[in-house]
Write an enzyme that holds these catalytic residues in place. Sequence first.
Site, PDB file in Angstrom:
ATOM      1  N   ARG A 254       0.856  -1.182   0.000  1.00  0.00           N
ATOM      2  CA  ARG A 254       0.000   0.000   0.000  1.00  0.00           C
ATOM      3  C   ARG A 254       0.894   1.235   0.000  1.00  0.00           C
ATOM      4  O   ARG A 254       2.039   1.193   0.454  1.00  0.00           O
ATOM      5  CB  ARG A 254      -0.903   0.003   1.233  1.00  0.00           C
ATOM      6  CG  ARG A 254      -1.876  -1.170   1.294  1.00  0.00           C
ATOM      7  CD  ARG A 254      -2.708  -1.116   2.554  1.00  0.00           C
ATOM      8  NE  ARG A 254      -3.632  -2.240   2.637  1.00  0.00           N
ATOM      9  CZ  ARG A 254      -3.358  -3.405   3.212  1.00  0.00           C
ATOM     10  NH1 ARG A 254      -2.162  -3.597   3.751  1.00  0.00           N
ATOM     11  NH2 ARG A 254      -4.256  -4.368   3.240  1.00  0.00           N
ATOM     12  N   LYS A 282      -2.847  -0.300   7.931  1.00  0.00           N
ATOM     13  CA  LYS A 282      -4.268  -0.626   7.920  1.00  0.00           C
ATOM     14  C   LYS A 282      -4.603  -1.686   8.961  1.00  0.00           C
ATOM     15  O   LYS A 282      -5.649  -1.630   9.604  1.00  0.00           O
ATOM     16  CB  LYS A 282      -4.683  -1.117   6.527  1.00  0.00           C
ATOM     17  CG  LYS A 282      -6.171  -1.397   6.403  1.00  0.00           C
ATOM     18  CD  LYS A 282      -6.555  -1.731   4.972  1.00  0.00           C
ATOM     19  CE  LYS A 282      -8.056  -1.953   4.860  1.00  0.00           C
ATOM     20  NZ  LYS A 282      -8.470  -2.255   3.470  1.00  0.00           N
ATOM     21  N   HIS A 368      -2.808   1.912  -5.782  1.00  0.00           N
ATOM     22  CA  HIS A 368      -3.326   0.620  -5.346  1.00  0.00           C
ATOM     23  C   HIS A 368      -3.406  -0.379  -6.504  1.00  0.00           C
ATOM     24  O   HIS A 368      -3.548  -1.586  -6.281  1.00  0.00           O
ATOM     25  CB  HIS A 368      -4.711   0.794  -4.711  1.00  0.00           C
ATOM     26  CG  HIS A 368      -4.978  -0.178  -3.610  1.00  0.00           C
ATOM     27  ND1 HIS A 368      -4.324  -0.139  -2.390  1.00  0.00           N
ATOM     28  CD2 HIS A 368      -5.826  -1.240  -3.533  1.00  0.00           C
ATOM     29  CE1 HIS A 368      -4.769  -1.109  -1.624  1.00  0.00           C
ATOM     30  NE2 HIS A 368      -5.676  -1.799  -2.296  1.00  0.00           N
ATOM     31  N   ARG A 371      -0.862  -3.112  -6.248  1.00  0.00           N
ATOM     32  CA  ARG A 371      -1.228  -4.179  -5.312  1.00  0.00           C
ATOM     33  C   ARG A 371      -2.146  -5.188  -6.005  1.00  0.00           C
ATOM     34  O   ARG A 371      -1.972  -6.398  -5.877  1.00  0.00           O
ATOM     35  CB  ARG A 371      -1.903  -3.562  -4.091  1.00  0.00           C
ATOM     36  CG  ARG A 371      -2.211  -4.540  -2.975  1.00  0.00           C
ATOM     37  CD  ARG A 371      -2.602  -3.759  -1.720  1.00  0.00           C
ATOM     38  NE  ARG A 371      -2.981  -4.633  -0.636  1.00  0.00           N
ATOM     39  CZ  ARG A 371      -2.132  -5.270   0.155  1.00  0.00           C
ATOM     40  NH1 ARG A 371      -0.838  -5.130  -0.057  1.00  0.00           N
ATOM     41  NH2 ARG A 371      -2.555  -6.044   1.131  1.00  0.00           N
ATOM     42  N   HIS A 394      -3.607 -10.024   4.188  1.00  0.00           N
ATOM     43  CA  HIS A 394      -5.051  -9.999   4.370  1.00  0.00           C
ATOM     44  C   HIS A 394      -5.457 -10.865   5.566  1.00  0.00           C
ATOM     45  O   HIS A 394      -4.858 -11.905   5.820  1.00  0.00           O
ATOM     46  CB  HIS A 394      -5.764 -10.510   3.121  1.00  0.00           C
ATOM     47  CG  HIS A 394      -5.638  -9.602   1.950  1.00  0.00           C
ATOM     48  ND1 HIS A 394      -5.715 -10.025   0.639  1.00  0.00           N
ATOM     49  CD2 HIS A 394      -5.431  -8.261   1.890  1.00  0.00           C
ATOM     50  CE1 HIS A 394      -5.564  -8.991  -0.170  1.00  0.00           C
ATOM     51  NE2 HIS A 394      -5.392  -7.916   0.556  1.00  0.00           N
ATOM     52  N   TYR A 403      -8.780  -9.794  -5.373  1.00  0.00           N
ATOM     53  CA  TYR A 403      -7.685  -9.628  -6.317  1.00  0.00           C
ATOM     54  C   TYR A 403      -7.593 -10.809  -7.281  1.00  0.00           C
ATOM     55  O   TYR A 403      -6.781 -10.811  -8.200  1.00  0.00           O
ATOM     56  CB  TYR A 403      -6.351  -9.533  -5.570  1.00  0.00           C
ATOM     57  CG  TYR A 403      -6.260  -8.364  -4.626  1.00  0.00           C
ATOM     58  CD1 TYR A 403      -6.854  -8.421  -3.363  1.00  0.00           C
ATOM     59  CD2 TYR A 403      -5.589  -7.209  -4.969  1.00  0.00           C
ATOM     60  CE1 TYR A 403      -6.782  -7.347  -2.492  1.00  0.00           C
ATOM     61  CE2 TYR A 403      -5.503  -6.132  -4.104  1.00  0.00           C
ATOM     62  CZ  TYR A 403      -6.103  -6.221  -2.875  1.00  0.00           C
ATOM     63  OH  TYR A 403      -6.029  -5.159  -2.015  1.00  0.00           O
TER      64      TYR A 403
END
Length: 539
Positions: A254, A282, A368, A371, A394, A403
Amino acid sequence: MKKPDIKGEQLPEIPQLKLIDTQVKPQENEIVCYYCDSHQYVKRGKQQLSQKRRYKCKNCGRYFTEGNIDKKLVPYQDLSEDVWDATTLGFPPLPHSQYKKLIFHNIKQDWLKEFVKQFILYQGTSKEFGTLRAYISSFNVFSKFLDLQYPSVTIEDVNRPLILDYLKYLNNRKSQTVKIHRLSTLNLFFKTGVINEWFRVTEHIIRKEDFPKETRRLPRYIPDEVIKQLNKHLDALPESVMRMLLVIQETGMRISELCLLNFDCLKQDGKGGWLIQFFRWKMKKEDIIPVSDELAVVIKEQQNYIRENLGNNFNYLFSGRKQQCKGYDFIPKPTVMGYDSFRNFLKRLVSDFEICERSGKPWKFQTHQFRHTVGTRMINSGVPLHIIQRYLGHETPEMTMRYAYIHDETLRKEVEKYHESRVVNFQAETVELEKTILSSDEDLEWFKNNVQARALEHGYCARPKVLGDCNLTGFDGCYNCPHWRTNQNFLPVLKDTLERTNKVLKKAQDCGWTLQINKNKPIQENLQKVIKSLESDHD
């Protein structure tokens, strides 16, 4: 000030929050969850580098370490102020000034602003700073709606018809995703207020059917042709920015993780492999991922660049540039690279070198996207989902699946591979052929002793050896045998056999040979089913 509820009853005053002294350490050996203050936890090993003990909270399910214990949120001391600082709230120092503040100026209604501040303090114990800012953005929109259509409303007047009008207001102005976020924030606000007895509103004032169905968007990965154009012109970028681009291309970090990489982020494991250690803002946790030897060289070059230009007191891997710099000029200064500054370099590169997508339209880079690109490439390279989940940091497989876009070419190859290898039995049902590539000598010995899988001119025989030798005479008996297996490779033989069988049947029917008809009719029917199934795969 006491506020009547919708029934006219008097509710208690909202207590003013005081500044809590979080410097008081827990008692010796006392472990407290950083997120929810629970004392219920289980041990989950140690961090690889720091060797700090890791715990998993039984109450909220989150992970925390010993170092998190004294980092609790500090409630703001003065609720009358409309600008709150991140550090005063107990968050770690944020280098980017535009992301250091929570601003309540745009909430026009005093009663709403007061409750929103209570809500932000309440949610701040478990949410990241960026989430709190997003909450306030949603309240700004709700406040604007009230000011336009319900200028004299108070919390006691908020009812279902008002919410329905707000839905119409959002429908005219916002995308599906933004609308879902606006409603979710408001719904959480009402639930939090009722649970904590700050106010009362109608039960189920926001309902499940109010939320629009969110269409699943494809991941915003960068096509290969755009990546090639980008890398072709990397040399035009300042060397520091070029290295940032190489890091984000390989790791899919990120933008906050990239800009705030520590100077000493590069580590080496016991086998000589290279790793990057960084903080996932995050998720509020430290992480470490492997990187290539080539990227390790890039990071070492950047470390030398920082020490040569900014000395030993700058603690970040990437720096900003002095204000007087224009275009691609770059004179480093001891501040971290701003998110917008990095994006602007990409925009300039697109403009100067006409980096376009296949249609000829200029490509619009978003940080992003890198990513998404890393996740998509991993999926299409056959990397298992749980490995991608771990690499991207994640918390759930569902996050990773966003993704997981399979390219058309990859999908085509996998479908072809499936059809070519699909094995059917005499009823044209898909079956699994026993493995012929075995993982150990024990597997091989078991295979020899239990399975007789010999090749036939029209398929395979999977008759278990324990049943003894096959007593069928000739290959025609296989077409009615449950142990017979075949696939697309044998289609020419199967078609030739069906043609011969059709001729035999016609002759038998013309002559009235009942025995030959009864013997060959099942063979004809089974062959027709098998051929039809295998040909549909080929089409």
